[in-house]
Each structure stands twice: as C-alpha cells, then as structure tokens.
Motif scaffolding. Structure first.
Motif, PDB file in Angstrom:
ATOM      1  N   SER A  17      -3.182 -15.214  -3.728  1.00  0.00           N
ATOM      2  CA  SER A  17      -2.602 -14.679  -3.332  1.00  0.00           C
ATOM      3  C   SER A  17      -1.046 -15.019  -3.157  1.00  0.00           C
ATOM      4  O   SER A  17       0.159 -14.650  -3.241  1.00  0.00           O
ATOM      5  CB  SER A  17      -3.089 -12.993  -2.323  1.00  0.00           C
ATOM      6  N   ALA A  21       2.423 -14.943  -5.033  1.00  0.00           N
ATOM      7  CA  ALA A  21       3.279 -14.162  -4.360  1.00  0.00           C
ATOM      8  C   ALA A  21       4.984 -15.043  -4.533  1.00  0.00           C
ATOM      9  O   ALA A  21       6.097 -14.554  -4.826  1.00  0.00           O
ATOM     10  CB  ALA A  21       3.433 -13.870  -2.797  1.00  0.00           C
ATOM     11  N   GLY A 133      -7.519 -13.476  -6.406  1.00  0.00           N
ATOM     12  CA  GLY A 133      -5.751 -13.105  -5.818  1.00  0.00           C
ATOM     13  C   GLY A 133      -4.447 -12.718  -7.102  1.00  0.00           C
ATOM     14  O   GLY A 133      -5.362 -12.935  -8.261  1.00  0.00           O
ATOM     15  N   PHE A 134      -4.116 -12.054  -6.339  1.00  0.00           N
ATOM     16  CA  PHE A 134      -2.830 -11.077  -6.778  1.00  0.00           C
ATOM     17  C   PHE A 134      -1.097 -11.148  -6.633  1.00  0.00           C
ATOM     18  O   PHE A 134      -1.312 -11.245  -4.779  1.00  0.00           O
ATOM     19  CB  PHE A 134      -2.936  -9.866  -7.847  1.00  0.00           C
ATOM     20  N   ALA A 135      -0.338 -11.043  -6.964  1.00  0.00           N
ATOM     21  CA  ALA A 135       1.065 -11.284  -6.469  1.00  0.00           C
ATOM     22  C   ALA A 135       1.385 -10.977  -5.481  1.00  0.00           C
ATOM     23  O   ALA A 135       2.165 -10.721  -4.464  1.00  0.00           O
ATOM     24  CB  ALA A 135       2.075 -11.843  -7.424  1.00  0.00           C
ATOM     25  N   LEU A 137      -0.382  -8.410  -3.398  1.00  0.00           N
ATOM     26  CA  LEU A 137      -1.248  -8.111  -2.661  1.00  0.00           C
ATOM     27  C   LEU A 137      -0.475  -8.107  -1.280  1.00  0.00           C
ATOM     28  O   LEU A 137      -1.742  -6.912  -0.232  1.00  0.00           O
ATOM     29  CB  LEU A 137      -2.150  -9.353  -2.001  1.00  0.00           C
ATOM     30  N   ASP A 300      -4.162  -6.419 -10.118  1.00  0.00           N
ATOM     31  CA  ASP A 300      -3.940  -7.355 -10.048  1.00  0.00           C
ATOM     32  C   ASP A 300      -3.554  -7.292 -11.684  1.00  0.00           C
ATOM     33  O   ASP A 300      -3.285  -8.689 -12.421  1.00  0.00           O
ATOM     34  CB  ASP A 300      -5.140  -8.128 -10.278  1.00  0.00           C
TER      35      ASP A 300
END
Length: 301
Positions: A17, A21, A133-135, A137, A300
């Motif tokens: 993440s 990000a 993961g994701f941008a 978060l 996500d």
C-alpha cells in the motif's frame, strides 16, 4: 520536503500500500522494494506495487532517501542489519510497526548513527500479502510518529509531509505512550478476538457445528479481526508485552465486575455500562474513524 526515491522493505499489505500510494500521490518519487520471499517479490512485480522490485535489500535501498521497513516487528532488527552498509549517509529510516518502543530500540541498535524515525500508520485490513495492498489505505487515517527526543526537527517534518501526501493525518507521540494507547485500542481487541474465536473452535464438537453455522454479527466481527496475519500479531504481543499485560489486567478486573453484575442480576449496572459504551461508539463514527461499509468503506478497485 519531498523525497526523490523511497525504498520499501516488505511488500505485504502495508508495504504494498505504501508503494502504490507513493506512485499515486507523489508521481515524481521513484520507488524500489524488496521482500525476503521470492514469491512475494514476483507477485509484487506483477502488481506494480513499486516501480522496481529488487532481488536484494541492499539493491533496494541504494540511493533511497527514505527507507520504510514493512516487516513484522520481530524481524525489524535483522532486516535493518542486513542492509546497514548499503544505506545513503543521510537516509531517513522509518517503519510501519504497531509497537514502537521495542522497534525503535531494535532499529537504532542495528543502524547506529542513522536517522531513525519510527512511525505507525493506524490503518489496515484483516487481509495480508502482496495482493492485499491498495493506494488509498492511509487516506483519512492517523499516522503516529514517535521520534526520539534528539531527532532532527527537519527530518521529522519531512517524514510528516510524506505521510500527509499519502492522505494520512499526523500525530507526534512518545513511543511508550503510543504503546499503551495502542494496547487499548488495537492489541487487546485483537487478543480478545483470537481468544473468543479459539473458544468457539474448542466448542464445535459440543455444539455440533452450530457455532459456525449460526454465527451472528458480533461473532462474525470477531472472526474478521482474528483472521489478521498471525506472524505480525505474534510479534506485536511479544514486543509490546508490558503495555499489553497492564491493559489486560485492567480488562480482567472490568470483566470480573461485569460477571459479578450478571450474577447479582444488577440490570442497572449493565444498562449503565452498555449506555456508556454505545456513546463511545457514536463518538468514533462522528470523528470519521469508522464506516458501516466493509474495510472502512475503502475499495481496492
């Protein structure tokens, strides 16, 4: 204030993440990454968690102005020692661990003379690994920095600006105080979740599978929390044992008082407790620290 290159060590939920990000919010910043697991490195490269996944930690941190350790807190010291000689002389080293005093000591032991500013983005889900993961978060979530008393203010300001660029709100806190606060708000709730789900598992033979079959909303919430990464949480409890044990003692006393109220049929005491705790829940929602939707309303996709 910005960084031209950030290295991420550990490419699971938080590390992935961070990499996503940075790419989404700091387009001028180059990202490199490393994970000890070659399968994780392969998947991280496929997902583009960082611009370049390296085969060694030393390669990942070469030229990096900021190095963020996103490994379990019990692995921090060894991970730092493995790349100590490869760091840029003026690099800032940070982390994302859920306990801070022990991590700060471990990093400073492994990296004498290096600028170490521990951090804890209070964000996450029950999922783990490079696919989790994701941008966004960290958007609208707290990131707590716990710099030493002699930390250079400019370096602290620079790291604060970095996390703010990823969408986080910043709080500066003493490491020991952080560990006590997080023992209450995070560590003990996880311990309770692991315990009640374990108890339910032990009762499955007695209830003929009905605990799982008829699980209500409360139990489902416990199972979601208890699905969190076991390695990470094992290390958190061991590294923050003093604060956890202190808060666990307080919780045990409160639980005994609740048991006594039930035994005595003291409905007024139960009603007062439940009213007070409901108000706390409402305050959390009002402050924007929760959302009724899954994963705090974050997707996500």
């Amino acid at each position: 204030m910005s960084f031209s290159r950030v290295a991420v060590i550990g490419l699971g939920l938080l590390g992935g993440s961070v990499g996503l990000a940075v790419q989404a919010n700091l387009p001028g910043c180059d990202t490199t990454g490393f994970d000890a697991d070659p399968d994780v490195r392969r998947r991280a490269a496929e997902r583009g968690l960082v611009a370049r996944v390296c085969d060694t930690a030393s390669d990942a941190v070469a030229g990096a102005e900021l190095v963020i350790f996103c490994v379990p807190v019990g692995a921090m010291e060894q991970a730092a020692a493995d790349l100590a000689g490869a760091l840029m002389p003026d690099a800032i080293v940070s982390d994302v661990g859920s306990s801070k005093a022990a991590v700060a000591e471990a990093l400073r032991r492994a990296l004498p003379g290096v600028c170490v500013i521990p951090a804890h983005p209070v964000a996450g889900t029950e999922r783990s690994g490079p696919d989790a993961g994701f941008a966004h978060l960290f958007r609208h979530r707290w990131c707590i920095l716990t710099p030493a008393a002699d930390a250079e203010p400019a370096a602290v300001a620079r790291l604060s600006a970095f996390w703010e660029a990823l969408g986080a709100d910043i709080e500066i806190m003493d490491a020991a105080h952080h560990d006590l606060v997080l023992a209450v708000t995070s560590h003990i709730p996880h311990l309770i979740a692991y315990t009640i789900v374990g108890t339910a598992s032990d009762l499955e033979d007695v209830t003929r599978g009905e605990v799982i079959k008829y699980s209500a909303g409360g139990f489902r919430d416990f199972t979601r929390i208890a699905a969190s990464d076991p390695t990470m949480w094992r290390d958190v409890f061991l590294s923050n044992r003093e604060a956890v044990l202190e808060m666990l003692g307080r919780f045990t006393e409160d639980l005994t008082a609740l048991q006594r109220a039930i035994r005595r049929g003291d409905g007024e005491a139960l009603f007062d407790l439940f009213t007070r705790t409901r108000d706390i829940r409402r305050s959390i929602v009002e402050q924007g620290q929760d959302d009724a939707r899954p994963d705090f309303g974050r997707s996500d996709h």
